[in-house]
Design a protein around this motif. Structure first.
Motif, mmCIF file in Angstrom:
data_model
loop_
_atom_site.group_PDB
_atom_site.id
_atom_site.type_symbol
_atom_site.label_atom_id
_atom_site.label_comp_id
_atom_site.label_asym_id
_atom_site.label_seq_id
_atom_site.Cartn_x
_atom_site.Cartn_y
_atom_site.Cartn_z
ATOM 1 N N LYS A 53 -16.187 29.041 -2.267
ATOM 2 C CA LYS A 53 -17.077 29.624 -3.842
ATOM 3 C C LYS A 53 -16.970 30.062 -4.058
ATOM 4 O O LYS A 53 -16.376 31.535 -5.043
ATOM 5 C CB LYS A 53 -18.771 29.468 -3.817
ATOM 6 C CG LYS A 53 -19.508 29.622 -4.806
ATOM 7 C CD LYS A 53 -20.328 30.070 -4.764
ATOM 8 C CE LYS A 53 -21.145 30.764 -6.198
ATOM 9 N NZ LYS A 53 -22.858 30.966 -5.500
ATOM 10 N N ARG A 54 -16.944 31.027 -3.065
ATOM 11 C CA ARG A 54 -16.802 33.372 -3.871
ATOM 12 C C ARG A 54 -15.407 33.669 -4.401
ATOM 13 O O ARG A 54 -14.754 35.019 -5.049
ATOM 14 C CB ARG A 54 -16.929 34.172 -2.147
ATOM 15 C CG ARG A 54 -17.581 34.213 -1.995
ATOM 16 C CD ARG A 54 -18.494 34.827 -1.142
ATOM 17 N NE ARG A 54 -19.388 34.528 0.293
ATOM 18 C CZ ARG A 54 -19.269 33.831 1.505
ATOM 19 N NH1 ARG A 54 -18.175 34.954 2.143
ATOM 20 N NH2 ARG A 54 -20.855 33.947 2.499
ATOM 21 N N ILE A 55 -14.075 32.725 -3.642
ATOM 22 C CA ILE A 55 -12.687 33.048 -4.502
ATOM 23 C C ILE A 55 -12.310 32.332 -5.586
ATOM 24 O O ILE A 55 -10.821 32.900 -6.100
ATOM 25 C CB ILE A 55 -11.729 32.928 -3.161
ATOM 26 C CG1 ILE A 55 -11.597 31.598 -2.801
ATOM 27 C CG2 ILE A 55 -11.870 33.121 -1.879
ATOM 28 C CD1 ILE A 55 -10.360 30.929 -1.563
ATOM 29 N N LEU A 56 -13.159 31.956 -6.001
ATOM 30 C CA LEU A 56 -13.048 30.665 -7.362
ATOM 31 C C LEU A 56 -13.154 32.258 -8.029
ATOM 32 O O LEU A 56 -14.270 32.860 -8.740
ATOM 33 C CB LEU A 56 -14.046 30.105 -7.636
ATOM 34 C CG LEU A 56 -13.623 28.514 -7.644
ATOM 35 C CD1 LEU A 56 -14.766 27.258 -7.696
ATOM 36 C CD2 LEU A 56 -12.394 27.394 -8.367
ATOM 37 N N SER A 57 -12.031 32.306 -9.757
ATOM 38 C CA SER A 57 -12.453 32.570 -10.947
ATOM 39 C C SER A 57 -14.023 31.962 -11.635
ATOM 40 O O SER A 57 -14.908 31.534 -10.712
ATOM 41 C CB SER A 57 -11.404 32.519 -11.948
ATOM 42 O OG SER A 57 -11.520 31.660 -12.672
ATOM 43 N N ARG A 95 -3.588 29.682 -10.541
ATOM 44 C CA ARG A 95 -3.365 29.637 -9.232
ATOM 45 C C ARG A 95 -4.043 29.062 -8.151
ATOM 46 O O ARG A 95 -5.553 28.842 -8.875
ATOM 47 C CB ARG A 95 -4.335 30.965 -8.684
ATOM 48 C CG ARG A 95 -2.760 31.150 -6.518
ATOM 49 C CD ARG A 95 -3.978 33.002 -6.724
ATOM 50 N NE ARG A 95 -3.378 34.068 -7.236
ATOM 51 C CZ ARG A 95 -2.979 35.171 -8.084
ATOM 52 N NH1 ARG A 95 -4.512 35.066 -8.283
ATOM 53 N NH2 ARG A 95 -2.123 35.722 -8.016
ATOM 54 N N VAL A 96 -3.581 27.738 -7.869
ATOM 55 C CA VAL A 96 -4.351 26.189 -7.095
ATOM 56 C C VAL A 96 -4.695 26.842 -5.883
ATOM 57 O O VAL A 96 -3.063 27.148 -4.913
ATOM 58 C CB VAL A 96 -3.626 25.293 -7.295
ATOM 59 C CG1 VAL A 96 -3.693 24.075 -6.975
ATOM 60 C CG2 VAL A 96 -3.762 25.622 -9.090
ATOM 61 N N LEU A 97 -4.801 26.607 -5.134
ATOM 62 C CA LEU A 97 -5.434 26.256 -3.671
ATOM 63 C C LEU A 97 -5.790 24.963 -3.218
ATOM 64 O O LEU A 97 -6.948 24.322 -4.173
ATOM 65 C CB LEU A 97 -6.522 27.583 -3.363
ATOM 66 C CG LEU A 97 -7.253 27.114 -1.804
ATOM 67 C CD1 LEU A 97 -6.180 27.633 -0.753
ATOM 68 C CD2 LEU A 97 -8.371 28.286 -2.005
ATOM 69 N N ASN A 122 -18.049 22.953 -12.267
ATOM 70 C CA ASN A 122 -16.803 24.422 -13.122
ATOM 71 C C ASN A 122 -17.920 25.397 -13.388
ATOM 72 O O ASN A 122 -19.169 25.392 -13.670
ATOM 73 C CB ASN A 122 -16.377 23.543 -14.477
ATOM 74 C CG ASN A 122 -15.747 24.498 -15.691
ATOM 75 O OD1 ASN A 122 -16.136 25.538 -15.943
ATOM 76 N ND2 ASN A 122 -14.140 24.958 -15.476
ATOM 77 N N PHE A 123 -17.512 26.590 -13.558
ATOM 78 C CA PHE A 123 -18.268 27.929 -13.547
ATOM 79 C C PHE A 123 -18.501 28.410 -14.686
ATOM 80 O O PHE A 123 -19.128 29.757 -15.658
ATOM 81 C CB PHE A 123 -17.993 29.580 -12.718
ATOM 82 C CG PHE A 123 -18.309 29.107 -10.541
ATOM 83 C CD1 PHE A 123 -19.254 28.098 -10.607
ATOM 84 C CD2 PHE A 123 -17.393 29.328 -10.366
ATOM 85 C CE1 PHE A 123 -19.463 27.943 -9.753
ATOM 86 C CE2 PHE A 123 -17.555 30.032 -8.818
ATOM 87 C CZ PHE A 123 -18.631 28.999 -8.323
ATOM 88 N N ASN A 124 -17.970 27.727 -16.145
ATOM 89 C CA ASN A 124 -17.877 28.264 -16.814
ATOM 90 C C ASN A 124 -18.797 27.025 -18.466
ATOM 91 O O ASN A 124 -18.481 27.572 -19.155
ATOM 92 C CB ASN A 124 -16.435 28.490 -17.877
ATOM 93 C CG ASN A 124 -16.391 29.371 -19.206
ATOM 94 O OD1 ASN A 124 -17.821 30.264 -18.950
ATOM 95 N ND2 ASN A 124 -15.572 28.798 -19.623
ATOM 96 N N ILE A 167 -8.791 32.337 -8.060
ATOM 97 C CA ILE A 167 -8.425 31.363 -7.550
ATOM 98 C C ILE A 167 -8.400 30.657 -9.025
ATOM 99 O O ILE A 167 -10.284 30.302 -9.084
ATOM 100 C CB ILE A 167 -9.289 30.675 -5.773
ATOM 101 C CG1 ILE A 167 -8.771 31.312 -4.951
ATOM 102 C CG2 ILE A 167 -8.160 28.968 -6.100
ATOM 103 C CD1 ILE A 167 -7.155 32.112 -5.256
ATOM 104 N N ASP A 168 -8.177 29.993 -9.712
ATOM 105 C CA ASP A 168 -8.520 29.159 -10.225
ATOM 106 C C ASP A 168 -8.905 27.773 -10.398
ATOM 107 O O ASP A 168 -9.836 27.187 -11.179
ATOM 108 C CB ASP A 168 -7.033 29.221 -11.539
ATOM 109 C CG ASP A 168 -6.807 30.665 -12.146
ATOM 110 O OD1 ASP A 168 -8.033 31.728 -12.717
ATOM 111 O OD2 ASP A 168 -5.749 31.006 -11.663
ATOM 112 N N VAL A 169 -7.516 27.074 -9.919
ATOM 113 C CA VAL A 169 -8.311 25.852 -8.990
ATOM 114 C C VAL A 169 -8.153 25.491 -7.993
ATOM 115 O O VAL A 169 -7.146 26.160 -7.001
ATOM 116 C CB VAL A 169 -7.662 24.870 -9.896
ATOM 117 C CG1 VAL A 169 -7.690 23.092 -10.101
ATOM 118 C CG2 VAL A 169 -8.096 25.194 -12.222
#
Length: 656
Positions: A184-188, A417-419, A248-250, A117-119
Motif C-alpha cells: 500500500k505504501r508504495i502505490l501512487s 510503473r507496474v509491480l 483504487n486510491f482515486n 508504483i501505478d499498478v
C-alpha cells in the motif's frame, strides 16, 4: 546498516508501521519526542464534528500482531547487484527484477519507491487446504521474546507458533498481511491494486484489504473465466471462475475504468430511473427510420408526442416535443446535437435514441472472459510452453488477463510503473512488454520472485528434483526465479521478431537484476562483536558483502552491494548516476550532494584533501555517509573534528 536496522527492529511494536504512516501524514499530532498526542487528536475530531462509531467489527486472526510488527521492521538483508546482467544485456534497461523474499524486497522499496508504483498485480499462493499454500515464514524469536513483544500468555504463544508449517486461514493472513501493508505504501496517490484469488480465501482477503487499503477504496470483484474445461473430480462444484479483487486510491476523484471501445452503435435516451420531463427537438435534428408523413400527438408505453411533427426525407421538418423519463435535460440535448451526436427515432412509438460518431469508452463488466478477449489458464500454459517447453511451470495466468487489467486503469497512460511481487513465471513482465510493443508505450515492470528450488539435496548430497519441479530441473532450471528471468528474455526475443518493422527503437526488453540476501552467520557474528571504539579494525567487513562471500552468483564486490543498498535506503532509484570520486588513492562515490565512503584505507591525507576541496568550494556536500566498520575511532574523530572546524554544515552519517 544491518546493525542499525537490528537496533531499530528491537524497538518495533505492532502499531509502529501505522504510527510512522500517521506521523508522515499528520505530523502536527506528534510531540518532540515522537509521542502521539491523543488528546489533541480527539479534540480535533470533535472540532470537525466527526462522530465516533460505537459499534463495528474488525479482522482478527492468530498472528495478527506479529504480522503488524513485521510490517514495521527495517530490512535485515542487503541488495546485491548482478554485475554480469546489469553491465551486459540489462545495462540500459529501466525494468527491475529482484530475487529474494518479497517481504524483504518490499521493505527496501519503501524508501525509493514510496508512492511511485501505478499498478500492483499479484497472484499470491492460494490456501487450498491441501498441499498448496503452507506458511513459509518462521518465528525467529524465543518464547520469552514473543511474550515480551506482544504481552502473550504461554497458551497464546503456543497458538501463535501452531500456524508454522500449516495451511490455515490464520497462517495465510499472517503471511499476506505485512506484504499488503508495505505494498500500500508504495502505490501512487491514484494507484490501483489487483489480487487474483480463489474462493478459499476470498472472504478473508476482502476483509484484510478493506482494513489495509480502506473500504472506501474498494472497486469490486472481477470474476475471471479461468478454464474452458474445469476438472470434474469435485463432488460439489466444477470451479470455472477465479476472482480479481481491485482497489483504487482515486475513487473520490471519479477515477474512470476502461473496459474497451464501442464502435458506433446507439443507446436509448429513455432512462426509467429519472423523473419525467419534456424535451424539445429542433428542426432538422432527428433522423427517422419510419415512413415520411405527418404524425399527430400520441402516447406510447415510454414517451408521449406532444405536438404534430412532419417527417420528410427521414428528417423532422419542424420542432417537436416529447414527454418522458429522459437521460438528458434540454441543455444537454442541445449541446449533444451541436457536438454532432445523432438523435434517432426508429419506430412509431417515438422512443428516441442517440449515437455519437466517435468511438466511446465502455465501463468494464465485473465478468472477464472471451468477450473481453481474455484467455484462460489453458492459454496461459500454452504461452509458457511455447517459450520454455512443456511442463516447466504450472498454472500461469494468461498475458491477456494482465494486459486487460493494466489497460483498465491505464488506457491513456503509457508510462505506468507496474509491480508484481509474486512474479512466478513473469507473466506480468511479458504483458507489459507486449503492451509497449502494441502502442509504443514506456511502461516499466518490477518483478520479485523467491529463489524457490526445483530440487532438494538428499543425505548423500545428491540433488533430487521436487515433485513439481522435475521437468524444470531436467531442462536446467534450478529455481523458479531462473524460470522467471528466462521467460522475460525469450518473450522479449519473440516480441522483437514478431514486431520487427513497427517496434519502437527504445523498446525495453530486458531488466536489471538484484538479489536480496541475508548476510552469512559469520558476518552477523562479526557485526555483533564489532566495537567502534577499538583503535584497530579486526577484519575487512566490506568484503563480507561480496557475491562470493554471500554465496550467490553475480560477481558483485562488497563495496557495490553496500552502495546499492544505501542508495535504495536514501531514496535513489536503481538507475541513479553515481560519480566516482578520488581522494588520493581512496575511491569514494558522489551522488548529488552526498558522498559515500565505504572501503577501508581512509587516513589523515584523505581528510585533509576533502576539507581542502570543501573549503575552496570545489566540492559541495550536504552529507557524508560512511561504513562504520571501515573506520577506526581515530580516523572518525579526525574527520568529525575537521568538519566542525570548517563550519561547512556537512552532516556526517555513520552506518553500522
Amino acid at each position: 546498516m544491518l546493525r542499525d536496522n537490528d537496533r531499530y527492529n528491537e524497538q518495533v511494536k505492532p502499531n509502529s508501521a501505522f504510527l510512522n504512516e500517521l506521523k508522515e501524514k499528520l505530523p502536527e499530532f506528534f510531540t518532540k519526542d515522537g509521542s502521539f498526542d491523543m488528546d489533541k487528536f480527539k479534540t480535533q475530531l470533535k472540532d470537525k464534528n466527526i462522530n465516533e462509531l460505537s459499534e463495528g467489527y474488525q479482522l482478527d486472526f492468530i498472528g495478527k500482531d506479529y504480522a503488524r510488527r513485521q510490517a514495521g521492521e527495517m530490512p535485515g538483508t542487503v541488495i546485491v547487484p548482478d554485475k554480469e546482467q546489469n553491465h551486459g544485456e540489462g545495462k540500459e534497461s529501466k525494468n527491475l527484477f529482484f530475487t529474494g523474499d518479497n517481504l524483504e524486497v518490499l521493505r527496501h522499496l519503501q524508501n525509493n519507491y514510496q508512492n511511485k508504483i501505478d499498478v500492483i498485480y499479484i497472484d499470491p499462493p492460494y490456501n487450498t487446504g491441501s498441499d498448496g499454500f503452507v506458511y513459509p515464514d518462521s518465528f525467529e524469536y524465543s518464547d520469552d521474546k514473543l511474550k515480551e513483544m506482544f504481552g502473550l500468555s504461554d497458551d497464546q504463544v503456543e497458538r501463535l507458533k501452531s500456524i508454522q508449517g500449516k495451511s490455515s486461514h490464520s497462517a495465510w493472513l499472517t503471511f499476506m498481511y505485512p506484504r499488503l501493508v508495505l505494498a500500500k505504501r508504495i502505490l501512487s496517490k491514484d494507484g490501483t491494486f489487483f489480487m487474483s484469488i480463489d474462493d478459499n480465501e476470498v472472504a478473508n482477503a476482502k476483509e484484510c484489504l478493506d482494513e489495509i487499503f480502506g473500504e472506501s477504496n474498494f472497486v469490486g470483484f472481477f470474476s475471471w473465466n479461468k478454464s474452458q474445461n474445469p476438472p470434474s473430480l469435485s463432488k460439489t462444484i466444477r470451479h470455472k471462475l477465479e476472482y480479481v479483487i481491485c482497489y483504487n486510491f482515486n475513487l473520490t476523484n471519479s477515477a474512470r475504468f476502461f473496459g474497451g471501445m464501442i464502435e458506433g452503435g446507439d443507446s436509448p435516451l429513455y432512462n426509467g430511473g429519472n423523473d419525467e420531463s419534456i424535451l424539445e427537438f429542433p428542426r432538422n435534428s432527428v433522423i427517422f427510420n419510419i415512413e415520411d408523413g405527418t404524425y399527430k400527438p400520441l402516447s406510447s408505453e415510454k414517451v408521449s408526442l406532444l405536438n404534430t411533427v412532419i417527417v420528410k426525407n427521414k428528417i423532422n421538418q419542424n420542432s417537436f416535443k416529447l414527454k418522458g423519463k429522459f437521460r438528458w435535460k434540454q441543455k444537454s440535448l442541445v449541446t449533444e446535437i451541436r457536438q454532432g451526436t445523432k438523435i434517432l427515432i426508429k419506430s412509431k412509438s417515438f422512443t428516441p435514441r442517440y449515437a455519437r460518431e466517435n468511438k466511446r469508452y465502455m465501463i468494464p463488466s465485473d465478468f472477464i472472459g472471451t468477450s473481453e478477449k481474455v484467455g484462460t489458464n489453458e492459454y496461459g500454459r500454452k504461452e509458457v510452453e511455447n517459450l520454455l517447453g512443456e511442463g516447466v511451470f504450472s498454472f500461469p495466468k494468461p498475458t491477456s488477463l494482465i494486459k486487460y487489467l493494466i489497460n483498465m486503469v491505464g488506457y491513456t497512460k503509457k508510462k505506468l510503473r507496474v509491480l508484481d511481487f509474486f512474479a512466478g513465471s513473469s507473466t506480468t513482465a511479458d504483458a507489459v512488454m507486449q503492451l509497449n510493443a502494441e502502442d509504443g508505450g514506456h511502461r516499466k515492470f518490477i518483478m520479485v520472485q523467491l529463489p524457490e528450488k526445483t530440487y532438494h539435496t538428499n543425505k548423500d548430497g545428491k540433488e533430487v528434483p521436487t515433485k513439481g519441479g522435475k521437468t524444470a530441473y531436467d531442462v536446467g532450471f534450478k529455481s523458479i526465479d531462473e524460470i522467471s528471468r528466462e521467460r522475460i528474455r525469450r518473450a522479449a526475443k519473440k516480441i522483437k521478431e514478431e514486431n520487427e518493422l513497427t517496434l519502437p527503437k527504445d523498446f525495453d526488453g530486458s531488466f536489471k537484476h538484484y538479489r536480496v540476501v541475508a548476510p552469512t552467520k559469520q558476518t552477523l557474528e562479526d557485526i555483533d562483536k564489532f566495537d567502534p571504539n577499538n583503535t584497530n579494525l579486526f577484519t575487512n567487513m566490506v568484503d563480507s558483502f561480496s557475491s562470493k562471500n554471500l554465496n550467490v552468483a553475480g560477481d558483485a564486490s562488497g563495496e557495490q552491494t553496500i552502495l546499492t543498498t544505501w542508495l535504495a535506503q536514501d531514496g535513489y532509484s536503481f538507475d541513479t548516476e553515481v560519480e566516482d570520486k578520488q581522494f588520493g588513492n581512496y575511491h569514494a562515490y558522489l551522488v548529488d550532494d552526498r558522498l559515500y565512503l565505504i572501503n577501508e584505507g581512509w587516513s589523515s591525507d584523505q581528510t585533509k584533501e576533502l576539507l581542502n576541496q570543501l573549503g575552496k568550494n570545489e566540492l559541495h556536500l550536504q552529507s557524508i555517509v560512511l561504513f562504520g566498520y571501515s573506520f577506526n575511532i581515530a580516523e572518525l574523530r579526525e574527520l568529525e573534528s575537521g568538519l566542525k572546524q570548517l563550519d561547512s554544515k556537512v552532516t556526517l552519517i555513520k552506518r553500522y
